[in-house]
Design a protein around this motif. Structure first.
Motif, PDB file in Angstrom:
ATOM      1  N   TRP A 264      -2.724  -5.654   4.028  1.00 36.18           N
ATOM      2  CA  TRP A 264      -2.343  -4.585   4.956  1.00 36.18           C
ATOM      3  C   TRP A 264      -2.747  -3.230   4.402  1.00 36.18           C
ATOM      4  CZ3 TRP A 264       0.886  -8.816   4.244  1.00 36.18           C
ATOM      5  CH2 TRP A 264       1.246  -9.530   5.395  1.00 36.18           C
ATOM      6  N   ARG A 265      -3.033  -2.302   5.305  1.00 31.04           N
ATOM      7  CA  ARG A 265      -3.369  -0.932   4.934  1.00 31.04           C
ATOM      8  C   ARG A 265      -2.347   0.021   5.539  1.00 31.04           C
ATOM      9  NH1 ARG A 265      -7.272   0.740   7.529  1.00 31.04           N
ATOM     10  NH2 ARG A 265      -7.606  -1.006   8.957  1.00 31.04           N
ATOM     11  N   ARG A 266      -1.972   1.034   4.785  1.00 31.45           N
ATOM     12  CA  ARG A 266      -0.976   1.993   5.281  1.00 31.45           C
ATOM     13  C   ARG A 266      -1.460   2.697   6.536  1.00 31.45           C
ATOM     14  NH1 ARG A 266       3.240   2.664   2.053  1.00 31.45           N
ATOM     15  NH2 ARG A 266       3.048   1.942  -0.109  1.00 31.45           N
ATOM     16  N   LEU A 404       9.582  -2.263   2.364  1.00 32.68           N
ATOM     17  CA  LEU A 404       8.846  -3.372   2.983  1.00 32.68           C
ATOM     18  C   LEU A 404       7.360  -3.060   3.031  1.00 32.68           C
ATOM     19  CD1 LEU A 404       8.453  -5.946   4.710  1.00 32.68           C
ATOM     20  CD2 LEU A 404       9.125  -4.581   6.709  1.00 32.68           C
ATOM     21  N   GLU A 405       7.016  -1.857   3.461  1.00 35.09           N
ATOM     22  CA  GLU A 405       5.612  -1.480   3.574  1.00 35.09           C
ATOM     23  C   GLU A 405       4.952  -1.332   2.216  1.00 35.09           C
ATOM     24  OE1 GLU A 405       5.772   1.938   6.114  1.00 35.09           O
ATOM     25  OE2 GLU A 405       6.721   0.788   7.728  1.00 35.09           O
ATOM     26  N   THR A 409       1.538  -3.517   1.336  1.00 34.76           N
ATOM     27  CA  THR A 409       0.282  -2.863   0.955  1.00 34.76           C
ATOM     28  C   THR A 409      -0.019  -2.971  -0.528  1.00 34.76           C
ATOM     29  OG1 THR A 409       1.464  -0.751   0.773  1.00 34.76           O
ATOM     30  CG2 THR A 409       0.388  -1.225   2.869  1.00 34.76           C
ATOM     31  N   SER A 410       0.845  -3.652  -1.295  1.00 30.41           N
ATOM     32  CA  SER A 410       0.636  -3.788  -2.736  1.00 30.41           C
ATOM     33  C   SER A 410       0.360  -5.219  -3.166  1.00 30.41           C
ATOM     34  CB  SER A 410       1.868  -3.278  -3.505  1.00 30.41           C
ATOM     35  OG  SER A 410       2.125  -1.934  -3.212  1.00 30.41           O
ATOM     36  N   TYR A 411       0.721  -6.199  -2.343  1.00 30.30           N
ATOM     37  CA  TYR A 411       0.589  -7.598  -2.757  1.00 30.30           C
ATOM     38  C   TYR A 411      -0.832  -8.087  -2.494  1.00 30.30           C
ATOM     39  CZ  TYR A 411       2.159 -12.280  -3.896  1.00 30.30           C
ATOM     40  OH  TYR A 411       2.327 -13.493  -4.506  1.00 30.30           O
ATOM     41  N   THR A 412      -1.433  -8.690  -3.523  1.00 32.01           N
ATOM     42  CA  THR A 412      -2.799  -9.201  -3.408  1.00 32.01           C
ATOM     43  C   THR A 412      -2.831 -10.670  -3.785  1.00 32.01           C
ATOM     44  OG1 THR A 412      -3.418  -8.695  -5.696  1.00 32.01           O
ATOM     45  CG2 THR A 412      -3.670  -6.927  -4.072  1.00 32.01           C
TER      46      THR A 412
END
Length: 479
Positions: A264-266, A404-405, A409-412
């Motif tokens: 996901w992207r912010r 949550l966001e 946006t941090s998990y890879t």
């Protein structure tokens, strides 16, 4: 083309670059005390950007690439504050803090590491208790080691004079650690903070500091510290990652909006965000629960996310009720959310708890509709179809859910230093609403008046007409 300006260097590095005869002449003029100071003092060994900037400020944020010298900056800066702070009325040096992502990070890197506080304080250290995480100096100062993974609760109630916060881009419970534990404990002069770390995808605390005009900021790159690193290693890293997005973050210390490899992207989430007055009626609403295996202050959180599918065919994230409670606590919180939003069902992962998850929920409300889901694939594989729905513009966050966001946006694919409980709950909710519950298309032959949305119409072939012979119509059979 203008010549590239030389990078700022430490006085000691500049002295080392002088011709041998010139160095000898300068050393000969120095007194022994001055020579020792030049060789040992951080002020003379540090590059200009590694020293505290001038001006009246209370927070200094040093962001840099790996190996850029930011850890040394944090340790030396805190050590200098401890030494130079005047004694308190009780003749002690007061209370100070080091806050790291985890206890192990703080102990092994911030305190005992090659660039840590023990080295920076040197002979000023009286005692270091690695089990309790307490360091004392001969001046009577006490340094407490706190950890962001529990919200830095250790320093709550302390009367801090200053703090070093390391690798803030990796802080899991950053809001509690920074805005509650640290801010309320930092109340004795000089009341200063030095924050260091490689920025990770502009996570919330990194964004907060970068956007705060009262915070002074310093930017350092890996190659700026080349005098103290292996030349071969630096050259190899620049060759491999120079000019890449990952290199800009990890070597250049740039605060990029997104983490490489995250689903996901912010920018994407922000563009699709809605307010409560902008959403349609909901066809279905579910409460998804990703239960923690254990409970207590050190346990993972239990992810609880409420989501719905609108009459427009889009998905809407309605609430994040994630908590760190006992099984009875998180079950009650999930059931309360179920009734508050008029949900149709509670969906919960049962890989770890098995039948116990449903039993705990039914203890709170025996009649609540419940569906158990099993994780048979990895998190990334399970999340990819949901991520695709965001790319298609079909999922909207109703409000802002910072933590949550941050997880999203941090998990890879390489994982993360945190357990993405909120993200898991979100994936379960949207997967159930938007993917599992999607009716299979009906393949049928139908007249336009009888067709329904989603039908896949199979056209009828034209009626076969038997060709006539010699232009005459075909003979009719006798009955």
């Amino acid at each position: 083309m203008p010549a590239k300006q030389a990078e700022p260097r430490s006085p000691l590095a500049e002295l080392a670059d002088l011709p041998a005869r010139e160095r000898t002449r300068i050393w000969a003029k120095m007194t022994p005390a001055r020579a020792e100071q030049l060789l040992t003092s951080w002020t003379y060994r540090a590059r200009p950007e590694q020293l505290p900037p001038p001006g009246d400020w209370s927070t200094w944020y040093v962001r840099g690439g790996r190996g850029s010298g930011k850890t040394r900056v944090g340790a030396e800066t805190l050590a200098d504050w401890i030494r130079s702070a005047p004694p308190l009325p009780d003749s002690s040096g007061g209370e100070w803090a080091v806050i790291a992502p985890t206890y192990r990070d703080g102990r092994d890197t911030c305190i005992e590491g090659g660039s840590g506080l023990l080295r920076a304080l040197g002979d000023d250290v009286r005692n270091w208790n690695r089990s309790l995480g307490e360091l004392t100096t001969h001046s009577g100062a006490t340094v407490f080691l706190g950890t962001a993974d529990d919200g830095a609760v250790r320093i709550q109630g302390k009367n801090l004079r200053g703090a070093w916060c390391d690798e803030i881009g990796l802080w899991i419970r950053w809001d509690r650690a920074w805005n509650e534990s640290l801010r309320y404990a930092l109340r004795i002069d000089p009341a200063l903070i030095v924050a260091t770390g490689t920025p990770k995808g502009r996570v919330a605390l990194v964004r907060q500091l970068l956007d705060d005009e009262r915070v002074v900021k310093t930017h350092m790159r890996t190659e700026d510290n080349a005098d103290n690193l292996s030349a071969e290693v630096v050259a190899d890293l620049l060759e491999r990652y120079g000019g890449t997005r990952l290199g800009r973050q990890e070597l250049g210390g740039e605060a990029l909006d997104d983490i490489v490899g995250a689903l996901w992207r912010r920018e994407q989430i922000d563009a699709l965000r809605r307010t409560p007055v902008d959403i349609p009626d909901m066809k279905r609403i579910v409460v998804a629960i990703d239960p923690a295996v254990t409970s207590g202050e050190d346990a993972d959180e239990t992810g609880i996310v409420v989501a719905g599918s609108g009459v427009d065919g889009h998905g809407y994230v309605l609430a994040d009720r994630t908590c760190r409670l006992s099984p009875d606590g998180w079950a009650s919180r999930g059931v309360v959310a179920f009734h508050e939003f008029g949900a149709d069902r509670i969906v919960a992962e049962v890989n770890n708890g098995g039948d116990l998850v449903e039993r705990v929920i039914r203890t709170v409300d025996a009649k609540v509709p419940f569906k158990a889901v099993h994780a048979s694939r990895g998190k990334i594989v399970r999340a990819e179809p949901v991520s695709a729905l965001y790319e298609q513009g079909k999922i909207h966050h109703v409000g802002t859910y910072t933590e949550l966001e941050d997880q999203m946006t941090s998990y890879t694919a390489e994982g993360a230093a945190f357990s993405p409980d909120r993200m898991d709950a979100l994936v379960w909710a949207l997967h159930y609403l938007m993917l599992e519950s999607r009716p299979a298309p009906r393949f049928l032959i139908a007249t336009p008046a009888r067709r329904k949305p989603g039908d896949v119409v199979v056209p009828q072939p034209p009626p076969r007409v038997k060709a006539s012979r010699r232009g005459k119509p075909p003979k009719r059979r006798r009955r």
